[in-house]
Scaffold this motif. Structure first.
Motif, PDB file in Angstrom:
ATOM      1  N   GLU A 498      35.197  20.485  18.898  1.00 24.91           N
ATOM      2  CA  GLU A 498      34.791  21.446  18.158  1.00 24.91           C
ATOM      3  C   GLU A 498      33.261  21.048  17.830  1.00 24.91           C
ATOM      4  OE1 GLU A 498      38.360  24.059  15.879  1.00 24.91           O
ATOM      5  OE2 GLU A 498      37.086  22.716  15.025  1.00 24.91           O
ATOM      6  N   GLN A 501      31.330  21.041  21.239  1.00 28.85           N
ATOM      7  CA  GLN A 501      30.995  22.176  21.490  1.00 28.85           C
ATOM      8  C   GLN A 501      29.627  22.861  20.754  1.00 28.85           C
ATOM      9  OE1 GLN A 501      34.455  24.602  20.392  1.00 28.85           O
ATOM     10  NE2 GLN A 501      34.738  25.234  22.724  1.00 28.85           N
ATOM     11  N   ASN A 505      25.975  23.389  22.598  1.00 22.12           N
ATOM     12  CA  ASN A 505      25.634  24.738  22.784  1.00 22.12           C
ATOM     13  C   ASN A 505      26.878  25.503  23.358  1.00 22.12           C
ATOM     14  OD1 ASN A 505      24.294  27.064  21.870  1.00 22.12           O
ATOM     15  ND2 ASN A 505      22.795  26.931  23.368  1.00 22.12           N
ATOM     16  N   GLN A 506      27.989  25.209  22.845  1.00 20.38           N
ATOM     17  CA  GLN A 506      29.165  26.029  23.633  1.00 20.38           C
ATOM     18  C   GLN A 506      29.010  25.982  25.308  1.00 20.38           C
ATOM     19  OE1 GLN A 506      31.578  27.164  21.737  1.00 20.38           O
ATOM     20  NE2 GLN A 506      30.260  26.418  19.881  1.00 20.38           N
ATOM     21  N   LYS A 507      28.705  24.671  25.761  1.00 15.74           N
ATOM     22  CA  LYS A 507      28.727  24.373  27.103  1.00 15.74           C
ATOM     23  C   LYS A 507      30.163  24.399  27.643  1.00 15.74           C
ATOM     24  CE  LYS A 507      26.508  22.683  30.890  1.00 15.74           C
ATOM     25  NZ  LYS A 507      25.553  23.384  31.507  1.00 15.74           N
ATOM     26  N   ASP A 509      34.631  25.287  27.232  1.00 15.88           N
ATOM     27  CA  ASP A 509      35.704  25.751  26.268  1.00 15.88           C
ATOM     28  C   ASP A 509      36.728  24.593  26.411  1.00 15.88           C
ATOM     29  OD1 ASP A 509      35.335  29.101  27.205  1.00 15.88           O
ATOM     30  OD2 ASP A 509      34.526  28.292  25.350  1.00 15.88           O
ATOM     31  N   LYS A 547      29.731  27.065  32.890  1.00 16.79           N
ATOM     32  CA  LYS A 547      30.382  26.610  31.706  1.00 16.79           C
ATOM     33  C   LYS A 547      31.812  25.890  32.135  1.00 16.79           C
ATOM     34  CE  LYS A 547      31.887  28.536  27.174  1.00 16.79           C
ATOM     35  NZ  LYS A 547      31.979  29.710  26.341  1.00 16.79           N
TER      36      LYS A 547
END
Length: 639
Positions: A498, A501, A505-507, A509, A547
């Motif tokens: 987390e 992430q 930058n939320q690159k 999941d 992603k």
């Protein structure tokens, strides 16, 4: 604190004058002496008299004593001559030559009657001298071995003067590896003797003991010993050590929030340290003053003193002083609003902190090894004593057949104990690797959070810090144990991912699955998987344009816990090419430590540990990511 051993005397002008007068008197007696054996003894005494004033002349007379002793076949005086030669080489900094002469002296003395009190005294002095050489070379295990042998000899002949010195030397060694409890024990032993015999070194011992009590937050005892040290220095002045005492006392008053009194002692320490050119103490004094002025809001004065401290600490290569100085500089520039300089010195602080951490970890491993060696020798000594008793009793009472049976029985026992000691050694190695893993992981997180905070807004930074603090709490919990429950490890991995992430930058999941059949008390080595997950993030999903996805799956069979880490990143071959094209190729210390941890775990559990890392490819042979497959022997948390 600087190392202070009591083989060599503190060189004071009056003392040197007295020693030279003694040497001149001995030379006069030597010229009138006709007995060759007494002349040899006098040559050694003259050599010893020059040890505080002229090591070269000391060598000259020691060599003359050596030649004379060999002519007269006087082994005791020959051993003394080698002892004097070794001491002269210590003063000149020739440690290898010093050890060579001390070993020659020791070999001669071991061939003489060991019950002779004079022989014991000379041998103890030689062993103590060897202890000092090994300490200066940072070979603390060898230093303690020789010091303990010297200590037992001095105890057997009740030589309290030399006992106080050897107790101090042992205390200095333990203090050098940050084992304050043992250091305090031996400093107190030295103190108790010095107080009775009115030893001039009592003041230094009081200062050392006071500082340890201060570090242990026992302010009352710390103050009592500091006060006693001041009284003793008034009786036997020694400016160099008084400067360090004032530094120690200043820390007491800083703890008491009495900054003005602390400042007074520190300026006294500055004057003394400049007079005697004690750069080590001066670096600490400047840093203490800089901290006081920072607390009082006098940023310019604080900056001036911390800069002076860093100049000295970098010249002398003092890792802890460098780290503390860089941190204070960063804080000063931050308060001044110079964010660029604050960040530069924060990076220097992190570098110095990592260097110091490696030194601290080495000390921890050394303490573990010393404790293990001590326990091993105790077992060997007890076994030897027991075996001698058994041989004596059964030689009278039991026939040769029974003795033969007992021999085989005890040989098997020896094998079992050897195997036990080998297993303990492997466990210590495993724990030492685990100690290295924790600081590495913390420093990686600190580097990430520094970068993140400098590049992102306050709201995201606060979120990051919240997750970071939770992860650090878990990491501190892990530091107490080499293995943790699987749910705790999953929680740490989830927190870590987390954080990444947010950082990227939320690159990507991620998903973490655990087979319901896996028991809650199933254990695995703490932070073992984190480097492989980190590799998936940094070298797998982050470099690609689209992603990414990271999957972590835990299953088990009858013998093994199976851990799978899969990503859809750029793959192994592409990652290697990217590394080759980068400015600097970084070799992962964490992966290397993890590999060694797996090796020691395999040796410890006597079960195969399987690790496979392979590239995932589609039907066209194109890379679709990387998979790590790790199979660990099933183990459980012990209540």
């Amino acid at each position: 604190m600087e190392k202070k051993y009591f083989l060599l005397f503190f060189i004071l002008p009056m003392f040197i004058t007295a020693q030279n007068f003694r040497a001149d008197s001995l030379i006069h007696i030597f010229k009138q002496e006709t007995d060759t054996s007494k002349k040899t003894e006098l040559l050694n005494m003259i050599s010893d008299a020059y040890k505080t004033s002229d090591p070269v002349i000391m060598q000259k007379y020691a060599l003359e004593a050596l030649v004379s002793a060999r002519k007269n076949n006087d082994k005791e005086e020959e051993a003394k001559a080698f002892q004097n030669l070794g001491t002269s080489h210590i003063i000149l900094g020739n440690y290898d030559k010093a050890l060579g002469n001390f070993n020659l002296s020791e070999n001669i003395l071991l061939s003489l009657k060991q019950e002779d009190k004079a022989v014991k005294g000379i041998l103890a002095k030689v062993l103590g001298s060897k202890g000092i050489v090994y300490s200066e070379q940072n070979n603390y295990a060898k230093a303690l071995e020789n010091d303990f042998r010297a200590m037992r000899l001095y105890e057997s002949i009740n030589n309290r003067v030399q006992l106080a010195k050897i107790y101090n030397n042992i205390g200095v060694i333990y203090n050098s590896i940050d084992d304050g409890e043992k250091a305090l024990n031996y400093f107190l032993k030295a103190y108790n003797i010095q107080k009775v015999i009115k030893d001039p070194a009592l003041a230094v011992s009081c200062s050392n003991i006071g500082l340890i009590y201060l570090n242990n937050k026992d302010l009352k005892k710390a103050k009592a010993f500091f006060d006693e040290s001041i009284i003793e220095f008034q009786k036997n002045p020694n400016k160099r050590d008084m400067g360090e005492l004032y530094n120690n006392i200043s820390q007491y008053y800083i703890t008491k929030k009495d900054l003005k009194t602390a400042e007074k002692y520190l300026f006294d320490a500055v004057k003394i340290s400049k007079d005697v050119e004690n750069q080590f103490a001066l670096s600490n004094t400047y840093l203490f003053l800089a901290k006081i002025y920072f607390e009082e809001g006098e940023l310019d004065r604080s900056l001036d003193f911390v800069t002076k401290s860093l100049e000295i600490s970098k010249e002398l290569d003092l890792p802890e002083a460098n780290m503390n100085g860089e941190k204070l500089l960063s804080d000063i520039f931050d308060k001044k609003g110079n964010k660029e300089q604050a960040f530069i010195h924060l990076k220097s602080y992190n570098t110095a902190k990592e260097k110091l951490s490696k030194i601290e970890n080495a000390k921890e491993r050394l303490k573990t090894e010393l404790n293990f060696e001590f326990e091993k020798k105790q077992i060997e000594q007890n076994e030897k004593a027991d075996w001698e008793k058994v041989k004596l009793i059964f030689a009278v009472l039991i026939s040769a057949t029974v003795l033969a049976g007992l021999f085989f029985f005890y040989r098997n026992k020896e094998r079992e104990k050897t195997n036990l000691l080998q297993k303990q050694l492997t466990e210590f190695q495993h724990k030492a690797l685990h100690l290295q893993m924790n600081p590495h992981f913390v420093f990686n997180c600190l580097a990430a959070i520094s970068s993140f905070i400098m590049q992102n807004d306050k709201e995201d930074a606060i979120k990051y810090l919240a997750k970071f603090s939770k992860l650090m709490r878990l990491t501190l919990d892990f530091s107490q144990e080499s293995a943790v429950a699987i749910d705790k490890e999953i929680e740490a991995l989830r927190n870590y991912l987390e954080l990444e992430q947010l950082r990227f930058n939320q690159k990507f999941d991620f998903v973490i699955d655990k087979d319901p059949l896996i028991e809650d008390d199933t254990a695995l080595p703490s932070l073992l998987l984190q480097p492989y997950v980190e590799n998936s993030v940094i070298h797998g999903v982050v470099p690609q344009k689209e992603k990414g996805m990271i999957k972590i799956n835990f299953t088990q069979n009858q013998e093994f816990l199976i851990c799978e880490i899969e990503d859809n990143g750029v793959g192994i071959e592409t990652s290697k090419k990217l590394k080759e094209n980068s400015v600097s190729v970084h070799k992962s210390m964490a992966l290397e430590i993890s590999r060694k941890r797996l090796e020691t775990l395999e040796e410890l559990e006597k079960k195969k540990v399987s690790l496979e890392i392979f590239e995932l490819k589609n039907e066209k042979g194109e890379s679709e990511g990387t998979k790590v497959l790790l199979m660990l022997p099933l183990q459980y948390i012990k209540n």
